[in-house]
Motif scaffolding. Structure first.
Motif, short mmCIF file in Angstrom:
data_model
loop_
_atom_site.label_atom_id
_atom_site.label_comp_id
_atom_site.label_asym_id
_atom_site.label_seq_id
_atom_site.Cartn_x
_atom_site.Cartn_y
_atom_site.Cartn_z
N LEU A 42 0.33 5.66 8.35
CA LEU A 42 0.77 4.40 8.93
C LEU A 42 0.35 3.27 7.99
N CYS A 43 1.32 2.59 7.42
CA CYS A 43 1.05 1.55 6.42
C CYS A 43 1.59 0.20 6.89
N VAL A 44 1.40 -0.09 8.16
CA VAL A 44 1.89 -1.34 8.76
C VAL A 44 0.67 -2.23 9.06
N PRO A 45 0.90 -3.51 9.39
CA PRO A 45 -0.25 -4.35 9.75
C PRO A 45 -1.02 -3.76 10.94
N VAL A 104 -3.85 3.19 6.77
CA VAL A 104 -4.52 2.50 5.67
C VAL A 104 -5.04 1.13 6.13
N GLY A 105 -5.11 0.93 7.44
CA GLY A 105 -5.46 -0.38 8.00
C GLY A 105 -6.82 -0.88 7.56
N SER A 106 -6.93 -2.19 7.45
CA SER A 106 -8.16 -2.82 6.95
C SER A 106 -9.27 -2.86 8.00
N ILE A 125 0.83 -1.21 0.00
CA ILE A 125 0.00 0.00 0.00
C ILE A 125 0.86 1.26 0.00
N ALA A 126 1.90 1.28 0.87
CA ALA A 126 2.75 2.47 0.91
C ALA A 126 3.44 2.69 -0.42
N SER A 127 3.95 1.63 -1.03
CA SER A 127 4.68 1.83 -2.28
C SER A 127 3.71 2.28 -3.39
N LEU A 181 -9.85 0.71 -0.46
CA LEU A 181 -10.39 -0.62 -0.78
C LEU A 181 -9.76 -1.10 -2.08
N ALA A 182 -8.48 -1.34 -2.00
CA ALA A 182 -7.72 -1.77 -3.17
C ALA A 182 -6.55 -2.58 -2.67
N GLY A 183 -6.22 -3.63 -3.35
CA GLY A 183 -5.08 -4.43 -2.92
C GLY A 183 -4.84 -5.57 -3.88
N THR A 184 -3.81 -6.29 -3.62
CA THR A 184 -3.53 -7.52 -4.37
C THR A 184 -3.05 -8.53 -3.34
N GLU A 185 -2.77 -9.74 -3.79
CA GLU A 185 -2.26 -10.75 -2.86
C GLU A 185 -0.75 -10.62 -2.66
N TYR A 204 9.90 4.87 6.01
CA TYR A 204 10.62 4.04 6.98
C TYR A 204 9.99 2.65 7.00
N ALA A 205 10.82 1.62 7.02
CA ALA A 205 10.33 0.26 7.24
C ALA A 205 11.17 -0.36 8.34
N ARG A 206 10.59 -1.31 9.02
CA ARG A 206 11.21 -1.92 10.21
C ARG A 206 12.52 -2.62 9.87
N GLU A 247 16.50 -4.72 5.42
CA GLU A 247 16.37 -5.30 4.09
C GLU A 247 15.33 -4.53 3.25
N THR A 248 14.18 -4.25 3.87
CA THR A 248 13.14 -3.50 3.14
C THR A 248 13.62 -2.08 2.84
N ARG A 249 14.31 -1.47 3.80
CA ARG A 249 14.81 -0.10 3.55
C ARG A 249 15.81 -0.11 2.39
P1 NAP Z 1 2.98 -5.32 3.41
O1 NAP Z 1 3.20 -5.22 1.95
O2 NAP Z 1 3.13 -6.65 4.07
O3 NAP Z 1 3.94 -4.26 4.15
C1 NAP Z 1 3.88 -4.07 5.52
C2 NAP Z 1 4.96 -3.09 5.96
O4 NAP Z 1 4.83 -2.92 7.38
C3 NAP Z 1 6.38 -3.55 5.71
O5 NAP Z 1 7.17 -2.46 5.32
C4 NAP Z 1 6.82 -4.06 7.08
O6 NAP Z 1 8.20 -3.87 7.30
C5 NAP Z 1 6.08 -3.16 8.02
N1 NAP Z 1 5.84 -3.82 9.31
C6 NAP Z 1 5.33 -5.06 9.52
N2 NAP Z 1 5.24 -5.34 10.82
C7 NAP Z 1 5.71 -4.25 11.47
C8 NAP Z 1 5.88 -3.93 12.82
N3 NAP Z 1 5.53 -4.81 13.80
N4 NAP Z 1 6.40 -2.72 13.13
C9 NAP Z 1 6.76 -1.86 12.17
N5 NAP Z 1 6.62 -2.11 10.84
C10 NAP Z 1 6.10 -3.29 10.52
O7 NAP Z 1 1.53 -4.79 3.83
P2 NAP Z 1 0.43 -3.99 3.00
O8 NAP Z 1 -0.33 -4.96 2.16
O9 NAP Z 1 1.01 -2.78 2.39
O10 NAP Z 1 -0.56 -3.61 4.20
C11 NAP Z 1 -0.32 -2.50 5.02
C12 NAP Z 1 -1.61 -2.08 5.69
O11 NAP Z 1 -2.58 -1.83 4.67
C13 NAP Z 1 -2.23 -3.13 6.60
O12 NAP Z 1 -2.72 -2.52 7.76
C14 NAP Z 1 -3.38 -3.69 5.79
O13 NAP Z 1 -4.45 -4.10 6.65
C15 NAP Z 1 -3.77 -2.52 4.92
N6 NAP Z 1 -4.37 -2.84 3.63
C16 NAP Z 1 -3.87 -3.86 2.86
C17 NAP Z 1 -4.46 -4.17 1.65
C18 NAP Z 1 -3.95 -5.30 0.81
O14 NAP Z 1 -4.66 -5.83 -0.04
N7 NAP Z 1 -2.72 -5.73 0.97
C19 NAP Z 1 -5.53 -3.40 1.18
C20 NAP Z 1 -5.98 -2.31 1.96
C21 NAP Z 1 -5.39 -2.04 3.17
P3 NAP Z 1 9.28 -4.97 6.86
O15 NAP Z 1 9.16 -5.11 5.38
O16 NAP Z 1 10.54 -4.35 7.25
O17 NAP Z 1 8.92 -6.21 7.59
#
Ligand code: NAP
Length: 306
Positions: free
Chosen positions: A71-74, A98-100, A16-18, A125-129, A36-38, A41-43
């Protein structure tokens, strides 16, 4: 489009952030975007692919001077991140996410937002696997809805500005109350994901159907379940743990309907099955008419990964 925020900070650099970064760049919506990412490797990956104008080694550094922090983290990590950055936020800045799931995020993040900083939760409301910093693309939000979920006291101007950003990234924007959001999403996204996970798990358990047969003959239905069931395990674990009540409510109703269909099959009640499937077909038509999918075969999905 002109610049909406001079400085944007993205915390978490996944799908989502990217996608937000590329969408903001496409339309020139932000002056400078920090990230910023945790993990190192991701950074490192982010720096290599040019994701963010500046990748920082701490969340505090990334949010320093930011006008908008997203905030784009889980979902389960939002509270801890908010606690860490809270003291560094610039007065007048906006914090969004952007949390779900929305109620749990509001409860976890809200207490860490200092006075003078606006908190406007959101959910595209957009995403992929796919997940991770390399999975994002500028078009992800095009013609998709983004729900803003203002909290009590959210400044209307801050909400309006965030709306402008999301519209600039290609989204339609609506506002919704957090509990209603969580119930709607339990129906449209969370329960369907759990059902997909279950169906793929069942196929995996059926060792009589060998792996190769499952893959070789997988028809559109099962293939689509496998796509959904390939979604990020951490993200989805957090969704179910934090949207517990609404998901259980919908799964309860699902189970009742499933039993009714099971019974119709057992008793040969074709009228029940036909009437049910006629009703559900109309929903599909509604989605297509609303422009949220196409009626092309294979769900009209563009194969991005070849
Ligand atoms: P993602 O691709 O898995 O990326 C998650 C990012 O969060 C990574 O940079 C990760 O860092 C970082 N992170 C994970 N755990 C962390 C922690 N405990 N503390 C700090 N940073 C942490 O996830 P995403 O799909 O972009 O989802 C991000 C958010 O968007 C979630 O809340 C999700 O519910 C929501 N969302 C997702 C979708 C979807 O389809 N994917 C759609 C809408 C909303 P590292 O890489 O360094 O581990």
């Amino acid at each position: 489009m002109s610049v909406v925020y001079d400085r944007v900070a993205l915390i978490g650099l996944g799908l989502i952030a990217s996608s937000m970064f590329w969408a903001m760049k496409r339309a020139g919506l932000a002056g400078e975007v920090t990230g910023y990412a945790r993990s190192a490797e991701t950074r490192e990956t982010a720096r290599r692919i040019g994701l963010c104008d500046r990748v920082c080694d701490s969340a505090a550094e990334a949010v320093d001077g930011a006008d908008l922090v997203v905030l784009c983290v889980p979902v389960g990590a939002m509270g801890a991140v908010a606690k860490e950055i809270g003291p560094m936020l610039k007065p007048g800045a906006t914090v969004s996410d952007v949390g779900s799931v929305k109620r749990a995020v509001i409860d976890a993040v809200g207490p860490h937002i200092p006075a003078g900083v606006h908190f406007v939760p959101g959910h595209p409301l957009a995403g992929t696997e796919h997940s991770g910093p390399e999975s994002g693309f500028a078009e992800l939000f095009d013609n998709r809805w983004c729900l803003l979920v203002p909290v009590t006291g959210s400044d209307p101007q801050a909400v309006a500005r965030l709306r402008t950003l999301w519209e600039g990234m290609g989204s339609y924007v609506d506002e919704m109350d957090p509990d209603h959001h969580d119930l709607v999403l339990a129906v449209t996204s969370h329960a369907p994901h759990l059902i997909a996970y279950t169906m793929v798990g069942v196929a995996d358990d059926l060792r009589r159907v060998t792996d190769s047969e499952v893959i070789k003959y997988s028809a559109a239905g099962f293939r689509d379940f496998t796509r959904i069931a390939a979604s990020d395990p951490t993200m989805w674990r957090d969704v179910f743990l934090t949207n517990k009540d609404a998901t259980l409510e919908i799964l309860g109703r699902f189970t009742e309907e499933l039993f009714a269909l099971q019974r119709a099959i057992r008793t040969g009640d074709g009228d029940h099955l036909h009437a049910y499937f006629t009703r559900t077909r109309a929903i599909r038509r509604g989605i297509i008419e609303a422009g949220q999918d196409t009626d092309a075969p294979d769900f009209g999905r563009v194969k991005r990964d070849g």
